[in-house]
Design an enzyme around this catalytic site. Structure first.
Site, short mmCIF file in Angstrom:
data_model
loop_
_atom_site.label_atom_id
_atom_site.label_comp_id
_atom_site.label_asym_id
_atom_site.label_seq_id
_atom_site.Cartn_x
_atom_site.Cartn_y
_atom_site.Cartn_z
N ASP A 7 41.04 -80.00 82.40
CA ASP A 7 41.01 -79.17 83.61
C ASP A 7 41.82 -79.90 84.66
O ASP A 7 42.13 -81.10 84.51
CB ASP A 7 39.55 -79.01 84.07
N SER A 8 42.12 -79.21 85.74
CA SER A 8 42.83 -79.85 86.85
C SER A 8 41.99 -80.96 87.50
O SER A 8 42.52 -81.80 88.19
CB SER A 8 43.18 -78.80 87.89
N GLY A 58 45.59 -74.71 91.59
CA GLY A 58 45.55 -73.32 92.08
C GLY A 58 46.74 -72.87 92.91
O GLY A 58 47.32 -71.82 92.67
N CYS A 81 40.43 -74.53 82.50
CA CYS A 81 40.90 -74.29 83.86
C CYS A 81 41.57 -72.92 83.85
O CYS A 81 42.46 -72.68 83.01
CB CYS A 81 41.91 -75.38 84.24
N THR A 134 43.54 -71.53 86.07
CA THR A 134 44.93 -71.55 86.53
C THR A 134 45.84 -72.07 85.41
O THR A 134 46.91 -71.52 85.15
CB THR A 134 45.07 -72.42 87.79
N GLU A 169 32.98 -78.10 95.75
CA GLU A 169 33.03 -79.56 95.59
C GLU A 169 32.24 -80.28 96.68
O GLU A 169 31.68 -81.35 96.46
CB GLU A 169 34.48 -80.05 95.57
N CYS A 219 37.36 -68.65 87.94
CA CYS A 219 37.73 -70.02 88.35
C CYS A 219 36.56 -70.92 88.00
O CYS A 219 35.39 -70.53 88.16
CB CYS A 219 37.99 -70.06 89.86
N HIS A 273 35.17 -73.29 89.41
CA HIS A 273 34.25 -73.70 90.47
C HIS A 273 33.26 -72.61 90.88
O HIS A 273 32.24 -72.90 91.48
CB HIS A 273 35.04 -74.11 91.72
N1 DGL Z 1 40.23 -75.48 87.82
C1 DGL Z 1 40.88 -74.53 88.69
C2 DGL Z 1 40.72 -73.12 88.10
O1 DGL Z 1 39.83 -72.82 87.34
C3 DGL Z 1 40.34 -74.60 90.11
C4 DGL Z 1 40.75 -75.86 90.85
C5 DGL Z 1 42.24 -75.97 91.05
O2 DGL Z 1 42.82 -75.18 91.84
O3 DGL Z 1 42.83 -76.84 90.43
O4 DGL Z 1 41.52 -72.27 88.40
#
Ligand code: DGL
Length: 274
Positions: free
Chosen positions: A13-14, A46, A76, A78, A155, A187, A189
Site C-alpha cells: 500500500d502507499s 492519492g 491500495c 489508487t 490517520e 479507499c 482509510h
Molecule cells: N491507500 C490510498 C488508497 O486506498 C489512500 C492513501 C493515499 O492517498 O496514498 O487510495
C-alpha cells in the site's frame, strides 16, 4: 499443492491504509503468512500522477517479489486504479487488487442501480469503479466523489470527531441527493470513518468495504492455484516501511485493530534484505 504454497502473501500500500485489508486477510486466512510493504516515504499516492503511481507500484511489487511471495495483493485503491493491469501483465504471480472485489460486491448489493463511490482524487479521476460497475450492471448510474480530507482525518484518529462529521456531510451531500442505495468505500482509510458515512447516508444505504471482499478473492485465487498454506499454526506477519516505522506501528495498530509487533525500515533504494 504447488511448491510455492509455503511462501507468504505479499501485500503493498502507499502507507498505513492497506492494514485495513491485512486485518481482513488475517481474519479469513489466519494460517497464511504475510509480508506487508507500506511506502510511507512517498505517501500519499492519492493526489499523484498516474505514471508516478505506476512506477511506485512496480517498485513496491519488485521489493516483495524479491523476498519470495506466492501472490501479490495491491491493498491500495489508487495503486490498483492505475497499476493493476500493468502489474498483472508483467508479474508471474497472481495479482489481486482492491477495486474489482468491491465492484462485484456493489453489483450484487444494488437494487436501484444508483451507486455512490468514494475515493482519492486519483482513484475517482481514473474512472475505474465507473467502468467496472458498467460492465457488470447494465444501466447503472455511478456517482463518484473524491474525499481527500478523509485520509488525514483517519490517520489522526478523527474517525468520530465533530470536524469529520461536518466534512462527511459536505462530501456526501451530492450522493444523498442522488438517492444511491450503495456506497463503495473506495479507499483503504475510509473504513475508519464508516460510522460517520453510515450516519450521513442514513439507513437503507449499503456500504461496501473492499478489504473483506479482497480477502475472499485472494482465498479463491490461492485455492485455484493450489497455493493455500497447509500450516497448522498461525502465519507470521512481517511489516516493512520506507520511512518512520515508529509512527507506522503507532497509527497502524488502529487500522489493524491490534498491536503490530516489529516494523522494519526498508528504504526502496537499498538492496532487499532477506
Ligand atoms: N491507500 C490510498 C488508497 O486506498 C489512500 C492513501 C493515499 O492517498 O496514498 O487510495
Amino acid at each position: 499443492m504447488s511448491h510455492g504454497a509455503g511462501l507468504p502473501i505479499g501485500v503493498f500500500d502507499s502507507g498505513i491504509g492497506g492494514l485495513t485489508v491485512v486485518r481482513e486477510l488475517a481474519r479469513r486466512l489466519p494460517e497464511e503468512s504475510i509480508v506487508y510493504f507500506g511506502d510511507t516515504a512517498r505517501v500519499p499516492y492519492g493526489p499523484k500522477a498516474p505514471e508516478t503511481i505506476r512506477r511506485y507500484s512496480h517498485e513496491a511489487a519488485e521489493l516483495l517479489l524479491g523476498r519470495g511471495v506466492k501472490a501479490l495483493v495491491v491493498a491500495c485503491n489508487t495503486a490498483t486504479a492505475h497499476a493493476i493491469d500493468s502489474l498483472a501483465e508483467s508479474l508471474d504471480v497472481p495479482v489481486v487488487g482492491v477495486v474489482e472485489p468491491g465492484v462485484r460486491a456493489a453489483a450484487r448489493a444494488t437494487r436501484s442501480k444508483r451507486v455512490g463511490v468514494l475515493g482519492t482524487v486519483g482513484t475517482i479521476g481514473s474512472g475505474v469503479y465507473d467502468r467496472g460497475l458498467r460492465r457488470l450492471v447494465p444501466g447503472v448510474q455511478v456517482f463518484a466523489q473524491a474525499c481527500p480530507l478523509f485520509v488525514p482525518l483517519a490517520e489522526e484518529g478523527f474517525g468520530e470527531h465533530e470536524a469529520s462529521r461536518l466534512i462527511a456531510e459536505h462530501y456526501l451531500a451530492p450522493l444523498r441527493e442522488m438517492d444511491v442505495d450503495v456506497v463503495i468505500l473506495g479507499c483503504t482509510h475510509y473504513p475508519l470513518l464508516r460510522g460517520l458515512v453510515e450516519e450521513s447516508m442514513g439507513p437503507g444505504v449499503t456500504l461496501i468495504d473492499s478489504g473483506a471482499e479482497t480477502a475472499a478473492e485472494i482465498e479463491r485465487v490461492l485455492e485455484a492455484g493450489g497455493l493455500r498454506s497447509s500450516a497448522a499454526d498461525a502465519g507470521e506477519h512481517t511489516f516493512l516501511v520506507s520511512d518512520s516505522p515508529g509512527r507506522f506501528r503507532e497509527v497502524g495498530s488502529r487500522f489493524m485493530g491490534r498491536a503490530l509487533g516489529r516494523v522494519a525500515l526498508q528504504p526502496l533504494d537499498e538492496k532487499v534484505v532477506r
